[in-house]
Each structure stands twice: as C-alpha cells, then as structure tokens.
Motif scaffolding. Structure first.
Motif, mmCIF file in Angstrom:
data_model
loop_
_atom_site.group_PDB
_atom_site.id
_atom_site.type_symbol
_atom_site.label_atom_id
_atom_site.label_comp_id
_atom_site.label_asym_id
_atom_site.label_seq_id
_atom_site.Cartn_x
_atom_site.Cartn_y
_atom_site.Cartn_z
ATOM 1 N N GLU A 40 0.852 -1.196 0.000
ATOM 2 C CA GLU A 40 0.000 0.000 0.000
ATOM 3 C C GLU A 40 0.884 1.242 0.000
ATOM 4 O O GLU A 40 1.782 1.386 0.843
ATOM 5 C CB GLU A 40 -0.894 -0.008 1.242
ATOM 6 C CG GLU A 40 -1.718 1.240 1.427
ATOM 7 C CD GLU A 40 -2.821 1.364 0.387
ATOM 8 O OE1 GLU A 40 -2.998 2.486 -0.143
ATOM 9 O OE2 GLU A 40 -3.499 0.369 0.100
ATOM 10 N N ASP A 41 0.647 2.140 -0.935
ATOM 11 C CA ASP A 41 1.486 3.331 -1.090
ATOM 12 C C ASP A 41 0.745 4.628 -0.802
ATOM 13 O O ASP A 41 1.221 5.710 -1.134
ATOM 14 C CB ASP A 41 2.038 3.390 -2.520
ATOM 15 C CG ASP A 41 2.930 2.211 -2.851
ATOM 16 O OD1 ASP A 41 3.583 1.692 -1.928
ATOM 17 O OD2 ASP A 41 2.965 1.798 -4.028
ATOM 18 N N GLY A 42 -0.415 4.553 -0.176
ATOM 19 C CA GLY A 42 -1.221 5.752 0.017
ATOM 20 C C GLY A 42 -0.871 6.570 1.239
ATOM 21 O O GLY A 42 -1.451 7.633 1.457
ATOM 22 N N GLY A 43 0.082 6.126 2.052
ATOM 23 C CA GLY A 43 0.435 6.835 3.274
ATOM 24 C C GLY A 43 1.850 7.379 3.235
ATOM 25 O O GLY A 43 2.466 7.494 2.172
ATOM 26 N N PRO A 44 2.412 7.693 4.420
ATOM 27 C CA PRO A 44 3.757 8.293 4.470
ATOM 28 C C PRO A 44 4.870 7.317 4.133
ATOM 29 O O PRO A 44 5.998 7.732 3.859
ATOM 30 C CB PRO A 44 3.868 8.784 5.918
ATOM 31 C CG PRO A 44 2.916 7.912 6.680
ATOM 32 C CD PRO A 44 1.781 7.638 5.743
#
Length: 268
Positions: A40-44
């Motif tokens: 998952e790449d949607g956060g920091p």
C-alpha cells in the motif's frame, strides 16, 4: 521440492481492490482465492500486507510465494534489499496471517527500575500499551517469535529466529515471565507491516517499525519502542510494545512524534 507454480496461479496488478499500490494475488487452478500480498502506497511509507483466501497453500508454498512477492514489491518501489534480510523479515511477519494463535507468552519489561535494576513499576493489566523483550505466538503447528533488530541507532521488529528464547525459571530485575498474554487469538486473517522509509538515521531503505495483526474479533498492534517511564515512550527502540486496541496508538504520546497510517483491513 515442487515449485509453487505447479499448483497455484499468481496475478500481479496495480489496481487490486482499487487500492494505491501493487499486489500479488494467488489462486488455485480453478480460481479460488488462496493468498494475497500487497504494498500500500497511500500513506507516508509503504505498508505491506498479507491476507488469507478461501483455501490455504502448504507452509512451504506460502513461504516461497510470500518471499517472491515481497522481493518483487520492494524492487518495484526502488527499495534496495542488498542482502535479502529485509525480504525475509517482512515475509516472516506476513506469514503470521496463515496461522491460528492459541496463546501468547513472552518476557515483559518493567516501566521503571530503581537501584540494582529492581523493577518499581509495571504496566497495569488494562494498560493501553505494554513493553516486552520478546513475544511468542503459540499455534498448533508453529510458534513464531517477535524480537527486535538493530539498524544503526534504531531498532525494528524482528520475526526471524536468531537465538533460542526460553522463559526464565525465576523473574529478576526489570524482566518478568508472562504466559497467557491477552493479545489477538484464533485465526489471523490479515497482517500489515509498516516499512518506515521516512525515519532518519537508518542504513537500510526502511525500518520494520510496526506490525498489525487482524483476527476475527480483535486486533493487536506491535511497535518497536521502549518505555522510559509510564508516560515516556521512545519509538524505534529496543522492546516490542503491544497494544490490544490499535486505534489508541494515534492518541498516545510518542517520542519522536509517530506518523499515523491507515490500516487497510476491510479494503479487500
């Protein structure tokens, strides 16, 4: 040994469950979902996850499938793993999603110590977070352990056995044996692994700083941190801190300030 590809199919896609990242989905030859590994790449920072499907591959197939998926997902994100150890560690953490936990045991750290390392404060039974030197998840077929590893001046969570861990016969100093620890039990359906690429002072591309275990009715969050007192908790330090209510992590004080991230449980 038979290669897992002789029994299972894999699809690599960037739109798995409409999430921001890249994933591998494994199915039987008849299309039944068996296992999924996602970044998952949607956060920091990247969060790796594994989730079980309707059928379960063998332990050997699962391990091989997971290692290959993690290695590919790290490389695709430009996160160099020069020696392969990070791939092994993340994979070992994700494989917890294939087990059913009967009980937990480990060695607890005191929250404070006095002269001669005598413990003066322990976490309360209903404490929001409790520090451990190590933890063991006991299952019918495997009993994986959680310790810490060192990356320069930082510490992350380690799921690769390094030494034989035994509960001491007698408690002493700032450590005490614990059995029947109240953490998530039963089938672990999904595991999420934080690979922190924004923390400063690391040598590797990232640090395995948090792991979230999802069960049928409860979850447990593990964080590499240390209690300097009841109210002072240092992140990226040398104990395994367990939270029985993961959502409280965002409300608690940490040094340095903890980066929040959004678990993906339920997104599949």
């Amino acid at each position: 040994m038979t290669d897992w590809r002789s029994l299972w199919d894999a699809v690599v896609a960037s739109d798995v469950s409409a999430r921001d990242g890249l994933g591998w989905e494994f199915t039987s030859r008849t299309g039944e979902p068996a296992w999924a590994v996602f970044r998952e790449d949607g956060g920091p920072f990247p969060v790796f996850s594994a989730a079980r499907g309707h059928i379960m591959p063998s332990a050997d197939d699962l391990a091989a499938m997971t290692r290959e998926a993690v290695a590919d997902l790290l490389a695709a994100a430009g996160l160099a793993d020069r020696h392969g150890w990070i791939t092994e560690n993340i994979s070992a953490a994700l494989l917890l999603a294939s087990m059913s936990v009967e009980s937990w045991e480990g060695v607890e750290w005191a929250l404070g110590s006095g002269p001669n390392d005598v413990a003066i404060a322990w976490a309360e039974p209903d404490a929001a977070r409790t520090p451990y030197a190590w933890l063991r998840a006991i299952g019918a077929d495997a009993s994986p352990e959680v310790t810490v590893y060192q990356d320069d001046a930082l510490f992350g969570l380690c799921f690769i056995p390094t030494v034989e861990l035994r509960l001491p016969e007698f408690d002493s100093g700032s450590l005490r044996s614990r059995r029947g620890i109240s953490l998530v039990r039963g089938p672990i359906n999904q595991v999420e692994v934080v690979y922190n690429t924004v923390v400063e002072g690391r040598r590797d591309a990232g640090l395995v700083s948090e792991v979230l275990l999802h069960g049928d009715h409860a979850s447990t969050l593990l964080i590499a941190a240390e209690a300097y007192s009841r109210h002072e908790w240092q992140l990226f330090d040398e104990s395994v801190v367990a939270l029985t209510e993961p959502t409280t992590a965002d409300a608690l004080a940490w040094i340095p300030e903890r980066h929040r991230w959004r678990p993906t449980e339920g997104g599949r």
